[in-house]
Design a protein around this motif. Structure first.
Motif, PDB file in Angstrom:
ATOM      1  N   ASP A  95       0.827  -1.205   0.000  1.00  0.00           N
ATOM      2  CA  ASP A  95       0.000   0.000   0.000  1.00  0.00           C
ATOM      3  C   ASP A  95       0.864   1.259   0.000  1.00  0.00           C
ATOM      4  OD1 ASP A  95      -2.233  -1.596   0.024  1.00  0.00           O
ATOM      5  OD2 ASP A  95      -2.619  -1.371   2.177  1.00  0.00           O
ATOM      6  N   GLU A  96       1.907   1.251   0.809  1.00  0.00           N
ATOM      7  CA  GLU A  96       2.770   2.431   0.902  1.00  0.00           C
ATOM      8  C   GLU A  96       3.558   2.637  -0.395  1.00  0.00           C
ATOM      9  OE1 GLU A  96       2.890   4.818   2.950  1.00  0.00           O
ATOM     10  OE2 GLU A  96       1.576   4.021   4.499  1.00  0.00           O
ATOM     11  N   ALA A  97       3.992   1.550  -1.024  1.00  0.00           N
ATOM     12  CA  ALA A  97       4.709   1.678  -2.297  1.00  0.00           C
ATOM     13  C   ALA A  97       3.797   2.287  -3.357  1.00  0.00           C
ATOM     14  CB  ALA A  97       5.222   0.314  -2.746  1.00  0.00           C
ATOM     15  N   LYS A  98       2.565   1.815  -3.407  1.00  0.00           N
ATOM     16  CA  LYS A  98       1.615   2.349  -4.400  1.00  0.00           C
ATOM     17  C   LYS A  98       1.335   3.824  -4.141  1.00  0.00           C
ATOM     18  CE  LYS A  98      -2.923   1.497  -6.493  1.00  0.00           C
ATOM     19  NZ  LYS A  98      -3.320   2.917  -6.471  1.00  0.00           N
ATOM     20  N   SER A  99       1.105   4.173  -2.887  1.00  0.00           N
ATOM     21  CA  SER A  99       0.821   5.561  -2.536  1.00  0.00           C
ATOM     22  C   SER A  99       1.993   6.467  -2.901  1.00  0.00           C
ATOM     23  CB  SER A  99       0.514   5.654  -1.036  1.00  0.00           C
ATOM     24  OG  SER A  99       0.319   6.993  -0.648  1.00  0.00           O
ATOM     25  N   LEU A 100       3.202   6.004  -2.613  1.00  0.00           N
ATOM     26  CA  LEU A 100       4.391   6.800  -2.913  1.00  0.00           C
ATOM     27  C   LEU A 100       4.538   7.040  -4.408  1.00  0.00           C
ATOM     28  CD1 LEU A 100       7.100   8.091  -2.031  1.00  0.00           C
ATOM     29  CD2 LEU A 100       8.132   5.821  -2.266  1.00  0.00           C
ATOM     30  N   LEU A 101       4.376   5.967  -5.213  1.00  0.00           N
ATOM     31  CA  LEU A 101       4.566   6.099  -6.661  1.00  0.00           C
ATOM     32  C   LEU A 101       3.421   6.856  -7.327  1.00  0.00           C
ATOM     33  CD1 LEU A 101       6.072   2.605  -7.495  1.00  0.00           C
ATOM     34  CD2 LEU A 101       7.254   4.797  -7.351  1.00  0.00           C
ATOM     35  N   ASP A 102       2.243   6.835  -6.726  1.00  0.00           N
ATOM     36  CA  ASP A 102       1.151   7.663  -7.254  1.00  0.00           C
ATOM     37  C   ASP A 102       1.509   9.143  -7.142  1.00  0.00           C
ATOM     38  OD1 ASP A 102      -0.357   5.480  -7.933  1.00  0.00           O
ATOM     39  OD2 ASP A 102      -1.653   5.558  -6.152  1.00  0.00           O
ATOM     40  N   ASP A 103       2.175   9.516  -6.041  1.00  0.00           N
ATOM     41  CA  ASP A 103       2.548  10.918  -5.811  1.00  0.00           C
ATOM     42  C   ASP A 103       3.867  11.287  -6.479  1.00  0.00           C
ATOM     43  OD1 ASP A 103       0.267  11.204  -4.275  1.00  0.00           O
ATOM     44  OD2 ASP A 103       1.301  10.833  -2.374  1.00  0.00           O
ATOM     45  N   ASP A 104       4.769  10.321  -6.575  1.00  0.00           N
ATOM     46  CA  ASP A 104       6.132  10.602  -7.067  1.00  0.00           C
ATOM     47  C   ASP A 104       6.560   9.446  -7.976  1.00  0.00           C
ATOM     48  OD1 ASP A 104       8.704  11.484  -7.440  1.00  0.00           O
ATOM     49  OD2 ASP A 104       9.348  11.228  -5.349  1.00  0.00           O
ATOM     50  N   PRO A 105       6.055   9.388  -9.208  1.00  0.00           N
ATOM     51  CA  PRO A 105       6.230   8.211 -10.086  1.00  0.00           C
ATOM     52  C   PRO A 105       7.683   7.835 -10.356  1.00  0.00           C
ATOM     53  CG  PRO A 105       4.578   9.694 -10.974  1.00  0.00           C
ATOM     54  CD  PRO A 105       5.230  10.426  -9.846  1.00  0.00           C
ATOM     55  N   ASN A 106       8.593   8.794 -10.360  1.00  0.00           N
ATOM     56  CA  ASN A 106       9.999   8.495 -10.655  1.00  0.00           C
ATOM     57  C   ASN A 106      10.895   8.603  -9.437  1.00  0.00           C
ATOM     58  OD1 ASN A 106       9.639   8.111 -13.518  1.00  0.00           O
ATOM     59  ND2 ASN A 106       9.278  10.329 -13.639  1.00  0.00           N
ATOM     60  N   LEU A 107      10.289   8.713  -8.251  1.00  0.00           N
ATOM     61  CA  LEU A 107      11.047   8.850  -6.998  1.00  0.00           C
ATOM     62  C   LEU A 107      11.993  10.044  -7.040  1.00  0.00           C
ATOM     63  CD1 LEU A 107      11.902   5.110  -6.147  1.00  0.00           C
ATOM     64  CD2 LEU A 107       9.961   6.479  -5.385  1.00  0.00           C
TER      65      LEU A 107
END
Length: 691
Positions: A655-667
């Protein structure tokens, strides 16, 4: 292996530096550590204890409990050595106890009046409790004991490396390099929101926990790290793949509807849901990557047919890849029976085709006249060119999501992929290893399907199985007899040749035949055709019949030396029967030398019929790498995380990985995290898009 002096400046040291940078680790110690899989400082830092010994609370001697491992502080009241052993009487204010060591050397330096700290197993050999060969420490002048008083980690060890040496090396690397090497890479939001320990604190704690609560917090932090990194990496790979390729859009049409209307039976709700999910996927402009899993006999092939018909309706080709030629042939016969009336042209591409037949099929694939090709891995070999391949169905290839995309993209730029498995994969394993796959599950069996009655038979009851076979054959049914090996083996296992001769001798009235992997494909095909036609009563086989073989008239399977097989394999074999309307039976024969784990697997098979429950048991017994064959690819090589135990942590990580990449797709805002993913998983996940 040659070892060269290594730089010892902290600025020159990395996690990847060899253990020889540590003082006291020369070639011999490094070689011994290598046997534990420890070659670098990172390996040593994350060498997890295999267990802990709680020595925090010494007991009065009168409270020592036989059968436990306990610690105490006591005075030596008497000591004597004889016949290669040392015995002592111990005393404290509560009473007396005894200690025995299986060497007479202890009395050379332990004397009457000394105070000892002791730790070891307690027996009731005497009236008083007795320490049996305990570890001990002499406490001179009220010295604070180091042997007891805290929780001690116990590491994997070797004969060359006692626990004391391993602990010293771990403590040294932590004291010297932890500050410079252990940098937090998790997003600060996650650390703050879940009140996680810092990475350094977590590592220090798992090696030196003060109490159980602190240890659990530390272990959970490190487990989350591993699972979060993997989930983030998998999602990055999936999103990069989706963004790079545009897939052909497939929609159900006339042929799809005609086939649906022609069915003479009612599909299960699970099948309908799976078809709907697949149709939703293939109508999107990026490639479907879906895993269809279902227990043996749950109807996966029918779902795959609907997917392939959507491709036909859209003017595209499909490939159906099976793991063996026997299974490919069976699928081809089944597909042709269903699809020929609809005008859908199918072809079978195997290595046993004549040159002229092969040329004709290759031409049909190249010009698009063949809509569906069935075969083995040869479908994706050189020389095979599709006109417009849009869908690949991979049967029983549960490694596909990690390992085989390259083979497919060489035949089509962005094919939709439907991977199928009848080996139910636990949800935690799907989320971890197949994190980039969407999953459809067939958790219903077709109406009227009877449960297979499973029983275990001891060696002394062996002959009663013949009576069971005769009864089934007298009803017009057929029997599989499965053995682990071909020909003579070093171990005392059954083999097909000896078993065939034994069965032919014991039941000469039966029509028996042999099939195994070393037979030529033409001979295997002939035997299977004869068995399918009902011309063979007993088929003596190796696990060549494990996957997909479908003979509804076979109602009994006997598995010899069943303890030699894994749980998933036993369940797959059991699934060869129970495919018709008659009651079916699975008989598991034990051998004389069966192991405890083998007996556990047989008991599980007798107790459990649900494939998903068995797969969870299998995961606990064997681990994810063995089940999915991914150890060599580094996907399941967790140091801390355990998928069965850490299911909730895995869900949180996903869940946290998905949430992070939704906000910041390229980290872009998490350079430390991106660097850590590439460092740990770059080769495995091929993350070219985030480099």
């Amino acid at each position: 292996m040659t070892f060269t002096p290594q730089p010892k400046k902290r600025s020159d040291v990395r996690l990847s530096s060899p253990v020889t940078v540590l003082s006291g680790v020369g070639p011999k110690k490094a070689e011994a550590l290598g046997k534990l899989g420890v070659f670098t400082l990172e390996d040593l830092i994350f060498l997890m204890p295999r267990r802990y010994e709680d020595r925090r609370f010494p007991k009065p001697l009168s409270e020592l409990t036989p059968g436990n491992i306990e610690c105490a502080v006591a005075d030596v009241a008497e000591i004597s050595a004889f016949n290669g052993r040392t015995e002592a009487v111990l005393s404290d204010s509560s009473g007396i106890a005894r200690a025995v060591w299986f060497t007479d050397k202890i009395a050379d330096f332990v004397h009457k009046g000394m105070r000892l700290a002791l730790y070891g197993p307690i027996s009731d050999y005497y009236v008083e409790p007795q320490f049996s060969h305990p570890a001990f420490e002499i406490l001179y002048k009220n010295k604070t004991p180091t042997l007891i008083g805290k929780i001690f980690p116990i590491y994997p060890g070797t004969a060359e490396l006692p626990q004391k040496a391993i602990k010293k090396f771990v403590d040294t690397v932590l004291e010297t390099y932890a500050d410079s090497l252990l940098n937090d890479f998790l997003p600060s939001r996650i650390l703050t929101h879940y009140k996680m320990m810092s990475l350094k604190e977590a590592v220090m704690t798992v090696h030196n926990p003060a109490d159980e609560k602190q240890f659990i917090r530390a272990r959970n932090r490190l487990s989350f790290d591993e699972l979060f990194l993997l989930q983030t990496g998998i999602m990055l790979r999936r999103r990069a793949f989706m963004g790079k390729y545009r897939a052909s859009i497939l929609r159900a049409g006339r042929i799809f509807r005609e086939f649906s209307d022609s069915l003479t039976f009612k599909m299960t709700d699970a099948q309908r849901i799976a078809i709907y999910e697949i149709l939703e996927d293939v109508e999107k402009p990026y490639p479907m990557n879906r895993l269809l899993q279902g227990d043996v006999g749950s109807g996966k092939t029918l779902v795959a047919i609907f997917a392939m018909l959507a491709a036909c309706d859209s003017g595209f080709q499909s490939a159906f890849m099976a793991p063996t030629e026997i299974l490919a042939q069976q699928h081809y016969v089944s597909l042709r029976r269903f699809l020929a009336p609809l005008g859908v042209r199918t072809a079978l591409l195997t290595g046993s085709l004549r040159a002229s037949e092969r040329r004709e099929i290759l031409a049909g694939l190249y010009d698009g006249n063949i809509s569906i090709a069935v075969g083995t891995h040869a479908l994706f070999s050189g020389g095979v060119t599709f006109n417009n391949l849009a869908l690949a169905v991979i049967d029983e290839q549960h490694r596909f999501g990690v390992l085989q995309r390259g083979e497919l993209t060489s035949k089509a730029k962005a094919p939709h992929v439907l991977a199928m498995t009848a080996t139910p994969i636990p949800r935690t394993l799907v989320m971890s290893i197949y994190g980039d796959l969407e999953v459809s599950t067939l958790n219903e069996m077709p109406k009227g399907r009877k449960s297979i009655k499973t029983s275990a038979v001891m060696p002394q009851e062996f002959k009663k199985v013949y009576g069971m076979i005769r009864e089934e054959v007298s009803k017009g049914h057929q029997v599989y007899w499965v053995c682990p090996l071909i020909g003579e083996g070093e171990r005392e296992l059954a083999n097909v040749i000896a078993s065939y001769e034994m069965i032919s001798s014991a039941m000469p009235e039966m029509r028996a035949a042999v099939i195994h992997g070393q037979l030529p494909i033409d001979e295997k095909s002939r035997v299977m055709s004869e068995f399918s036609a009902g011309n063979i009563d007993i088929l003596v086989a190796t696990t060549v019949i494990e996957v997909g073989v479908d003979v509804p008239n076979a109602t009994m399977i006997v598995i010899q030396d069943a303890g030699q097989f894994g749980l998933s394999q036993l369940h797959q074999l059991r699934g060869r029967v129970g495919r018709g309307d008659s009651q079916s039976y699975c008989v598991l024969l034990e051998n004389e030398g069966i192991t405890d784990s083998g007996r556990e697997r047989i008991s599980a098979m007798v107790e459990i019929s649900d494939g998903f429950e068995l797969s969870e048991r299998d995961l606990m017994q064997r681990g994810p790498g063995e089940i999915c064959g991914t150890h060599q690819h580094g996907v399941t090589d967790f140091r801390v995380a355990e998928l069965v135990r850490d299911e909730k942590i895995l869900e949180l990580a996903r869940d946290e990985a998905k949430s992070l990449l939704d906000d910041d797709p390229n980290l872009s805002n998490e350079p430390e995290l991106k660097q850590e993913i590439l460092r740990r998983l770059g080769k495995v996940l091929e993350l070219a898009s985030v480099s």
